[in-house]
Scaffold this motif. Sequence first.
Motif, mmCIF file in Angstrom:
data_model
loop_
_atom_site.group_PDB
_atom_site.id
_atom_site.type_symbol
_atom_site.label_atom_id
_atom_site.label_comp_id
_atom_site.label_asym_id
_atom_site.label_seq_id
_atom_site.Cartn_x
_atom_site.Cartn_y
_atom_site.Cartn_z
ATOM 1 N N ASN A 125 45.678 102.442 59.910
ATOM 2 C CA ASN A 125 45.443 103.131 58.640
ATOM 3 C C ASN A 125 44.335 102.480 57.817
ATOM 4 O OD1 ASN A 125 47.599 104.909 59.222
ATOM 5 N ND2 ASN A 125 49.032 103.412 58.417
ATOM 6 N N ARG A 126 43.307 101.988 58.480
ATOM 7 C CA ARG A 126 42.225 101.268 57.797
ATOM 8 C C ARG A 126 41.533 102.142 56.765
ATOM 9 N NH1 ARG A 126 36.538 99.595 60.066
ATOM 10 N NH2 ARG A 126 36.841 101.586 61.037
ATOM 11 N N LEU A 127 41.198 103.369 57.124
ATOM 12 C CA LEU A 127 40.493 104.242 56.192
ATOM 13 C C LEU A 127 41.378 104.638 55.014
ATOM 14 C CD1 LEU A 127 38.450 106.485 58.628
ATOM 15 C CD2 LEU A 127 37.643 104.591 57.232
ATOM 16 N N GLN A 128 42.647 104.900 55.272
ATOM 17 C CA GLN A 128 43.560 105.261 54.189
ATOM 18 C C GLN A 128 43.742 104.079 53.239
ATOM 19 O OE1 GLN A 128 44.878 108.353 53.559
ATOM 20 N NE2 GLN A 128 45.419 107.414 51.628
ATOM 21 N N SER A 129 43.838 102.879 53.790
ATOM 22 C CA SER A 129 43.985 101.691 52.961
ATOM 23 C C SER A 129 42.740 101.491 52.085
ATOM 24 C CB SER A 129 44.205 100.473 53.852
ATOM 25 O OG SER A 129 44.253 99.306 53.092
ATOM 26 N N MET A 130 41.565 101.665 52.652
ATOM 27 C CA MET A 130 40.321 101.530 51.888
ATOM 28 C C MET A 130 40.261 102.583 50.788
ATOM 29 S SD MET A 130 37.450 100.179 51.162
ATOM 30 C CE MET A 130 36.901 99.131 52.463
ATOM 31 N N GLU A 131 40.632 103.804 51.110
ATOM 32 C CA GLU A 131 40.629 104.874 50.109
ATOM 33 C C GLU A 131 41.591 104.561 48.968
ATOM 34 O OE1 GLU A 131 41.732 109.617 49.792
ATOM 35 O OE2 GLU A 131 41.265 108.757 51.754
ATOM 36 N N SER A 155 32.433 94.285 54.891
ATOM 37 C CA SER A 155 32.888 92.923 54.636
ATOM 38 C C SER A 155 33.024 92.650 53.143
ATOM 39 C CB SER A 155 31.936 91.908 55.261
ATOM 40 O OG SER A 155 30.645 92.052 54.694
ATOM 41 N N ASN A 156 32.240 93.367 52.318
ATOM 42 C CA ASN A 156 32.410 93.235 50.872
ATOM 43 C C ASN A 156 31.947 94.501 50.165
ATOM 44 O OD1 ASN A 156 29.577 93.028 50.414
ATOM 45 N ND2 ASN A 156 29.672 90.865 50.839
ATOM 46 N N ILE A 157 32.477 94.675 48.968
ATOM 47 C CA ILE A 157 32.180 95.842 48.142
ATOM 48 C C ILE A 157 31.833 95.336 46.752
ATOM 49 C CG2 ILE A 157 33.127 97.960 47.135
ATOM 50 C CD1 ILE A 157 35.117 97.976 49.491
ATOM 51 N N VAL A 158 30.739 95.832 46.198
ATOM 52 C CA VAL A 158 30.322 95.441 44.848
ATOM 53 C C VAL A 158 30.698 96.571 43.897
ATOM 54 C CG1 VAL A 158 28.390 94.782 43.377
ATOM 55 C CG2 VAL A 158 28.417 94.080 45.781
ATOM 56 N N LEU A 164 40.018 101.815 46.771
ATOM 57 C CA LEU A 164 38.920 102.323 45.945
ATOM 58 C C LEU A 164 39.439 103.203 44.823
ATOM 59 C CD1 LEU A 164 36.212 103.093 48.638
ATOM 60 C CD2 LEU A 164 36.252 101.195 47.004
ATOM 61 N N ASN A 165 40.452 104.015 45.089
ATOM 62 C CA ASN A 165 41.037 104.850 44.047
ATOM 63 C C ASN A 165 41.687 104.005 42.955
ATOM 64 O OD1 ASN A 165 40.292 107.403 44.965
ATOM 65 N ND2 ASN A 165 42.018 107.500 46.375
ATOM 66 N N GLN A 166 42.313 102.905 43.333
ATOM 67 C CA GLN A 166 42.922 102.022 42.334
ATOM 68 C C GLN A 166 41.847 101.397 41.447
ATOM 69 O OE1 GLN A 166 46.079 101.532 41.394
ATOM 70 N NE2 GLN A 166 45.227 100.255 39.772
ATOM 71 N N TYR A 167 40.758 100.931 42.050
ATOM 72 C CA TYR A 167 39.657 100.372 41.256
ATOM 73 C C TYR A 167 39.055 101.434 40.340
ATOM 74 C CZ TYR A 167 39.715 96.028 43.926
ATOM 75 O OH TYR A 167 40.071 94.823 44.486
ATOM 76 N N ALA A 168 38.941 102.657 40.818
ATOM 77 C CA ALA A 168 38.390 103.743 39.994
ATOM 78 C C ALA A 168 39.280 103.990 38.775
ATOM 79 C CB ALA A 168 38.242 105.018 40.826
ATOM 80 N N ARG A 169 40.595 103.954 38.957
ATOM 81 C CA ARG A 169 41.517 104.125 37.822
ATOM 82 C C ARG A 169 41.335 103.008 36.799
ATOM 83 N NH1 ARG A 169 44.711 106.259 41.952
ATOM 84 N NH2 ARG A 169 45.597 104.254 42.556
ATOM 85 N N PRO A 217 37.708 93.445 51.158
ATOM 86 C CA PRO A 217 38.938 94.165 51.491
ATOM 87 C C PRO A 217 39.682 93.526 52.652
ATOM 88 C CG PRO A 217 36.993 95.548 51.844
ATOM 89 C CD PRO A 217 36.527 94.233 51.356
ATOM 90 N N LYS A 218 40.979 93.440 52.508
ATOM 91 C CA LYS A 218 41.839 92.966 53.584
ATOM 92 C C LYS A 218 42.461 94.201 54.212
ATOM 93 C CE LYS A 218 42.726 88.633 51.342
ATOM 94 N NZ LYS A 218 42.602 88.563 49.911
ATOM 95 N N LEU A 219 41.892 94.613 55.306
ATOM 96 C CA LEU A 219 42.321 95.858 55.936
ATOM 97 C C LEU A 219 42.983 95.579 57.273
ATOM 98 C CD1 LEU A 219 39.066 97.889 55.306
ATOM 99 C CD2 LEU A 219 41.164 97.934 53.970
#
Length: 52
Positions: free
Chosen positions: A15-21, A42-45, A24-29, A9-11
């Motif tokens: 608004n770091r937490l809002q950006s991460m949320e 640093s990374n998300i699988v 993640l919501n976009q990937y879930a869709r 993630p490039k945060l």
Amino acid sequence: MKEYKVVQPKLSFRNRLQSMEDNLNQYAREGWNVINIAPNWSNIVLEREKNR
């Protein structure tokens, strides 16, 4: 069969937490499920069914 994706993630500091949320919501869709988040974010699988 499953497929996997590793994202770094490039945060911004603001608004770091809002950006991460939002990310993640976009990937879930798109059908992705979070498998692991590194302790320092640093990374998300992600995982999803390949033949959906």
